[in-house]
Motif scaffolding. Sequence first.
Motif, PDB file in Angstrom:
ATOM      1  N   ASP A  67       1.276  -1.590  -0.277  1.00  0.00           N
ATOM      2  CA  ASP A  67       0.318  -0.142  -0.194  1.00  0.00           C
ATOM      3  C   ASP A  67       0.955   0.765  -0.377  1.00  0.00           C
ATOM      4  O   ASP A  67       0.823   2.133  -0.923  1.00  0.00           O
ATOM      5  CB  ASP A  67      -0.796  -0.338   1.129  1.00  0.00           C
ATOM      6  CG  ASP A  67      -1.919  -1.023   1.022  1.00  0.00           C
ATOM      7  OD1 ASP A  67      -2.154  -1.834   0.219  1.00  0.00           O
ATOM      8  OD2 ASP A  67      -2.297  -1.568   2.443  1.00  0.00           O
ATOM      9  N   ILE A  68       2.021   1.382   0.165  1.00  0.00           N
ATOM     10  CA  ILE A  68       2.849   2.612   0.646  1.00  0.00           C
ATOM     11  C   ILE A  68       3.563   2.899  -0.709  1.00  0.00           C
ATOM     12  O   ILE A  68       3.872   3.549  -0.961  1.00  0.00           O
ATOM     13  CB  ILE A  68       3.822   2.101   2.035  1.00  0.00           C
ATOM     14  CG1 ILE A  68       2.741   3.081   3.381  1.00  0.00           C
ATOM     15  CG2 ILE A  68       4.919   4.016   2.181  1.00  0.00           C
ATOM     16  CD1 ILE A  68       3.776   2.081   4.736  1.00  0.00           C
ATOM     17  N   ALA A  69       4.221   1.776  -1.131  1.00  0.00           N
ATOM     18  CA  ALA A  69       4.972   1.557  -2.487  1.00  0.00           C
ATOM     19  C   ALA A  69       3.506   1.913  -3.120  1.00  0.00           C
ATOM     20  O   ALA A  69       4.863   3.349  -4.410  1.00  0.00           O
ATOM     21  CB  ALA A  69       4.959   0.249  -3.036  1.00  0.00           C
ATOM     22  N   ASN A  70       2.725   1.731  -3.282  1.00  0.00           N
ATOM     23  CA  ASN A  70       1.800   2.478  -4.223  1.00  0.00           C
ATOM     24  C   ASN A  70       1.449   3.865  -4.112  1.00  0.00           C
ATOM     25  O   ASN A  70       1.225   4.469  -5.321  1.00  0.00           O
ATOM     26  CB  ASN A  70       0.612   1.691  -4.048  1.00  0.00           C
ATOM     27  CG  ASN A  70       0.560   0.300  -4.908  1.00  0.00           C
ATOM     28  OD1 ASN A  70       1.126   0.045  -5.461  1.00  0.00           O
ATOM     29  ND2 ASN A  70      -0.642  -0.499  -4.117  1.00  0.00           N
ATOM     30  N   SER A  71       1.681   4.094  -2.959  1.00  0.00           N
ATOM     31  CA  SER A  71       1.381   5.618  -2.807  1.00  0.00           C
ATOM     32  C   SER A  71       2.639   6.628  -2.596  1.00  0.00           C
ATOM     33  O   SER A  71       1.927   8.063  -3.240  1.00  0.00           O
ATOM     34  CB  SER A  71       1.274   5.596  -1.152  1.00  0.00           C
ATOM     35  OG  SER A  71      -0.197   5.333  -0.515  1.00  0.00           O
ATOM     36  N   LEU A  72       3.819   5.830  -3.590  1.00  0.00           N
ATOM     37  CA  LEU A  72       5.192   6.462  -3.089  1.00  0.00           C
ATOM     38  C   LEU A  72       4.803   6.362  -4.692  1.00  0.00           C
ATOM     39  O   LEU A  72       5.718   7.461  -5.669  1.00  0.00           O
ATOM     40  CB  LEU A  72       6.527   5.307  -2.554  1.00  0.00           C
ATOM     41  CG  LEU A  72       6.870   5.642  -1.120  1.00  0.00           C
ATOM     42  CD1 LEU A  72       7.628   4.416  -0.621  1.00  0.00           C
ATOM     43  CD2 LEU A  72       7.150   7.143  -1.405  1.00  0.00           C
ATOM     44  N   ALA A  73       4.654   5.415  -5.454  1.00  0.00           N
ATOM     45  CA  ALA A  73       4.239   5.634  -7.623  1.00  0.00           C
ATOM     46  C   ALA A  73       3.586   7.077  -7.158  1.00  0.00           C
ATOM     47  O   ALA A  73       3.761   7.179  -8.268  1.00  0.00           O
ATOM     48  CB  ALA A  73       3.362   4.451  -7.990  1.00  0.00           C
ATOM     49  N   GLU A  74       3.053   7.298  -6.666  1.00  0.00           N
ATOM     50  CA  GLU A  74       2.371   8.519  -6.956  1.00  0.00           C
ATOM     51  C   GLU A  74       2.719   9.520  -7.158  1.00  0.00           C
ATOM     52  O   GLU A  74       2.839  10.329  -7.817  1.00  0.00           O
ATOM     53  CB  GLU A  74       0.714   8.843  -6.522  1.00  0.00           C
ATOM     54  CG  GLU A  74      -0.271   7.531  -6.827  1.00  0.00           C
ATOM     55  CD  GLU A  74      -1.755   7.660  -5.676  1.00  0.00           C
ATOM     56  OE1 GLU A  74      -1.394   8.387  -4.492  1.00  0.00           O
ATOM     57  OE2 GLU A  74      -2.271   7.255  -5.719  1.00  0.00           O
ATOM     58  N   ALA A  75       4.153   9.817  -6.090  1.00  0.00           N
ATOM     59  CA  ALA A  75       4.593  10.803  -6.374  1.00  0.00           C
ATOM     60  C   ALA A  75       6.292  11.175  -7.185  1.00  0.00           C
ATOM     61  O   ALA A  75       6.335  10.097  -7.683  1.00  0.00           O
ATOM     62  CB  ALA A  75       5.127  11.004  -4.609  1.00  0.00           C
ATOM     63  N   LYS A  76       6.560  11.931  -7.215  1.00  0.00           N
ATOM     64  CA  LYS A  76       7.551  12.649  -8.309  1.00  0.00           C
ATOM     65  C   LYS A  76       8.827  12.910  -7.819  1.00  0.00           C
ATOM     66  O   LYS A  76       9.500  12.454  -7.579  1.00  0.00           O
ATOM     67  CB  LYS A  76       7.472  13.740  -9.296  1.00  0.00           C
ATOM     68  CG  LYS A  76       6.271  13.549  -9.875  1.00  0.00           C
ATOM     69  CD  LYS A  76       5.596  14.045 -10.967  1.00  0.00           C
ATOM     70  CE  LYS A  76       4.734  14.203 -12.123  1.00  0.00           C
ATOM     71  NZ  LYS A  76       4.805  15.007 -12.976  1.00  0.00           N
ATOM     72  N   HIS A  77       8.701  13.327  -5.966  1.00  0.00           N
ATOM     73  CA  HIS A  77      10.092  13.956  -5.560  1.00  0.00           C
ATOM     74  C   HIS A  77       9.746  13.800  -3.938  1.00  0.00           C
ATOM     75  O   HIS A  77       8.837  13.475  -3.207  1.00  0.00           O
ATOM     76  CB  HIS A  77       9.903  15.445  -5.645  1.00  0.00           C
ATOM     77  CG  HIS A  77       9.747  16.023  -6.975  1.00  0.00           C
ATOM     78  ND1 HIS A  77      11.048  16.231  -7.213  1.00  0.00           N
ATOM     79  CD2 HIS A  77       9.164  16.613  -7.392  1.00  0.00           C
ATOM     80  CE1 HIS A  77      10.855  16.784  -9.061  1.00  0.00           C
ATOM     81  NE2 HIS A  77       9.692  17.259  -8.270  1.00  0.00           N
ATOM     82  N   PHE A  78      11.052  13.100  -3.099  1.00  0.00           N
ATOM     83  CA  PHE A  78      10.857  12.978  -2.001  1.00  0.00           C
ATOM     84  C   PHE A  78      12.087  13.498  -1.478  1.00  0.00           C
ATOM     85  O   PHE A  78      12.939  13.588  -1.936  1.00  0.00           O
ATOM     86  CB  PHE A  78      11.244  11.204  -2.045  1.00  0.00           C
ATOM     87  CG  PHE A  78       9.799  10.162  -2.839  1.00  0.00           C
ATOM     88  CD1 PHE A  78       9.026   9.971  -2.675  1.00  0.00           C
ATOM     89  CD2 PHE A  78      10.446   9.474  -4.600  1.00  0.00           C
ATOM     90  CE1 PHE A  78       8.027   9.198  -3.148  1.00  0.00           C
ATOM     91  CE2 PHE A  78       9.110   8.908  -5.394  1.00  0.00           C
ATOM     92  CZ  PHE A  78       8.073   8.485  -4.114  1.00  0.00           C
ATOM     93  N   ALA A  79      11.370  13.621  -0.166  1.00  0.00           N
ATOM     94  CA  ALA A  79      12.615  13.851   1.154  1.00  0.00           C
ATOM     95  C   ALA A  79      12.952  13.169   2.309  1.00  0.00           C
ATOM     96  O   ALA A  79      11.847  12.185   2.900  1.00  0.00           O
ATOM     97  CB  ALA A  79      12.033  15.160   1.585  1.00  0.00           C
ATOM     98  N   PHE A  80      13.892  13.158   2.716  1.00  0.00           N
ATOM     99  CA  PHE A  80      14.060  11.587   3.585  1.00  0.00           C
ATOM    100  C   PHE A  80      14.529  11.960   4.930  1.00  0.00           C
ATOM    101  O   PHE A  80      15.208  12.827   4.895  1.00  0.00           O
ATOM    102  CB  PHE A  80      14.890  10.493   2.751  1.00  0.00           C
ATOM    103  CG  PHE A  80      14.880   9.653   2.029  1.00  0.00           C
ATOM    104  CD1 PHE A  80      14.235   8.975   1.788  1.00  0.00           C
ATOM    105  CD2 PHE A  80      14.842  10.035   0.701  1.00  0.00           C
ATOM    106  CE1 PHE A  80      13.036   7.889   1.123  1.00  0.00           C
ATOM    107  CE2 PHE A  80      14.071   9.362  -1.069  1.00  0.00           C
ATOM    108  CZ  PHE A  80      13.723   8.375  -0.306  1.00  0.00           C
ATOM    109  N   THR A  81      14.448  11.679   6.406  1.00  0.00           N
ATOM    110  CA  THR A  81      15.314  11.602   7.121  1.00  0.00           C
ATOM    111  C   THR A  81      15.566  10.030   7.594  1.00  0.00           C
ATOM    112  O   THR A  81      15.555   9.267   7.593  1.00  0.00           O
ATOM    113  CB  THR A  81      14.208  12.052   8.482  1.00  0.00           C
ATOM    114  OG1 THR A  81      13.392  10.904   8.489  1.00  0.00           O
ATOM    115  CG2 THR A  81      13.358  13.591   8.127  1.00  0.00           C
ATOM    116  N   THR A  82      16.988  10.907   8.386  1.00  0.00           N
ATOM    117  CA  THR A  82      17.618   9.325   8.602  1.00  0.00           C
ATOM    118  C   THR A  82      18.276   9.382  10.138  1.00  0.00           C
ATOM    119  O   THR A  82      19.042  10.190  10.222  1.00  0.00           O
ATOM    120  CB  THR A  82      18.849   8.338   7.278  1.00  0.00           C
ATOM    121  OG1 THR A  82      19.135   7.302   7.593  1.00  0.00           O
ATOM    122  CG2 THR A  82      19.445   9.445   7.579  1.00  0.00           C
TER     123      THR A  82
END
Length: 527
Positions: A67-82
């Motif tokens: 489900d989360i992978a499908n949500s990510l597929a809709e977006a073009k840009h991503f910001a991360f924290t680690t």
Amino acid sequence: MASACEDTAITESLAYFIAKDMMPFRMVERPGFNALMKTVAPKYKIPRRQHFSEKEIPNMYVKLKDDIANSLAEAKHFAFTTDLWTSNTGHPYMSLTVNFITPAWEIKSACLETAFLPDDHTSVNIKEMFENLIKEWGIQQSAVVCVTTDNGTNMKAAFKSLLPSNWLSCFGHNLNLALGKALKIDQVDAAVRACRSVVQGFNHSWKRRRELAKKQAELNLPPHTLIQDVVTRWGSTCDMISRFVEQHAAVTATLMADRNTRHLVLRGSYISTLEDTCRVLKPLRTFTDSLAAEKCITISSLRPVLQHLTESILAEKDDESSLVRSMKHAICKNLQERYEDADMANVIDMACVLDPRFKLNFVEDADSIKRQLEQQFTQESSANVGSTCTLSQESSARGECEDEGTSVSVPEAPKGLAGILKIITMKKQLKKQSADMVKSTLAFQEVSVYTALPTISVDKDPLQWWKDNEEEFPRLAKLAQKILCIPATSVASERLFSSSGNIQTVFRSSLKPDKLNMLVFLHKNLP
């Protein structure tokens, strides 16, 4: 007998309960829980804990991950924290969270991994682990807008080499380090240590706490307990000092009542120092929490907050004590140094301008930021068409500029000094025409119109504004969707480790890293 559907529903609910509320698997075999289930569902047979550990939880994990992978597929840009963390059992982990803005202009965040990292925590290994994790989630490196981490040398080296202009240091960590400078001033350090020692004595003695409660009643003070701080967290130190100052009269009366503890009474200079320290720290207490939200835009508020801190909260005043001024100076200087990086400053400024609540109000060089926004348009166009987008190409698309065949050319000039001067003059004129052409581009017009509009109220949602005005400012909207997803702090990753610590307790030390990853993932992402 209960129907198969009812049994399945109950089993799935129990699995949800275990994952969401961080319950141990052995709970389903405990006599108290079994007694409860016999009351609420007498015909239901509770599966053994292995069933939940080996089937229900893994199945729930796979489904939610899809489900989360499908949500990510809709977006073009991503910001991360680690961030990096070592568990109670000594196992090293690396967390990874993601933020993105959907096409419907909703900001989303998710915990992606609590990955086992047995190798040395070098920048090379951290970088390699990050690349492997985003690849596993199907995210291209070109789609990574920014990574927010603490100021660890290994973290900075890893992501500065991977994403030279897309690394952001955590605001919370920066503020913590800056405040640490103030707390290390000898006068402050001595007073805080003395306060910490007294508080620890009360917390370890029931008799003192009992007598303290009596003195609080006699002096009409709130019946608050003293707070023990965590040395590495300045917020808890602020809370400890604030509570001690509030209860100082009751604490002193309690200690003076017993001649064996009279020597613990803090002298007047320490109390004065603690009061000054409290005056400096208390106004800063809420800023970290306010920029640590995961469900709203935070990066655009960073520039206004920094200006407010340095120009107002930390501004030195003539009527303040020398200690207060010294503390403010130390904090302000250190905080400003941590945001001197040009690439980081550009990201923060652009995010501020792209927030319709702020725009140019907090930016020092408005013209420079406007030019950077226009350059971003050109870069985005280059990425989309696979080649560099020139001004003549952009203008020809509008039908407002001549093509190359009809462009102005410099005629052949006569020889000699007159010819040289004529060439120089013609080049100067062409340069001016080129500058005028830049001002006529769609990019320039879009930025100019946007910045000329009045700002919206600070209590309005900037994403809703962009949703309503996306068609009017298509280029800026794409850029806003890209930059505004960046988190100002790495608190999201630190929260994962708090959850991990609550899951892998001393009673669950045998949890394997992959199972811990599943449980943290489910706890953070389940609705």
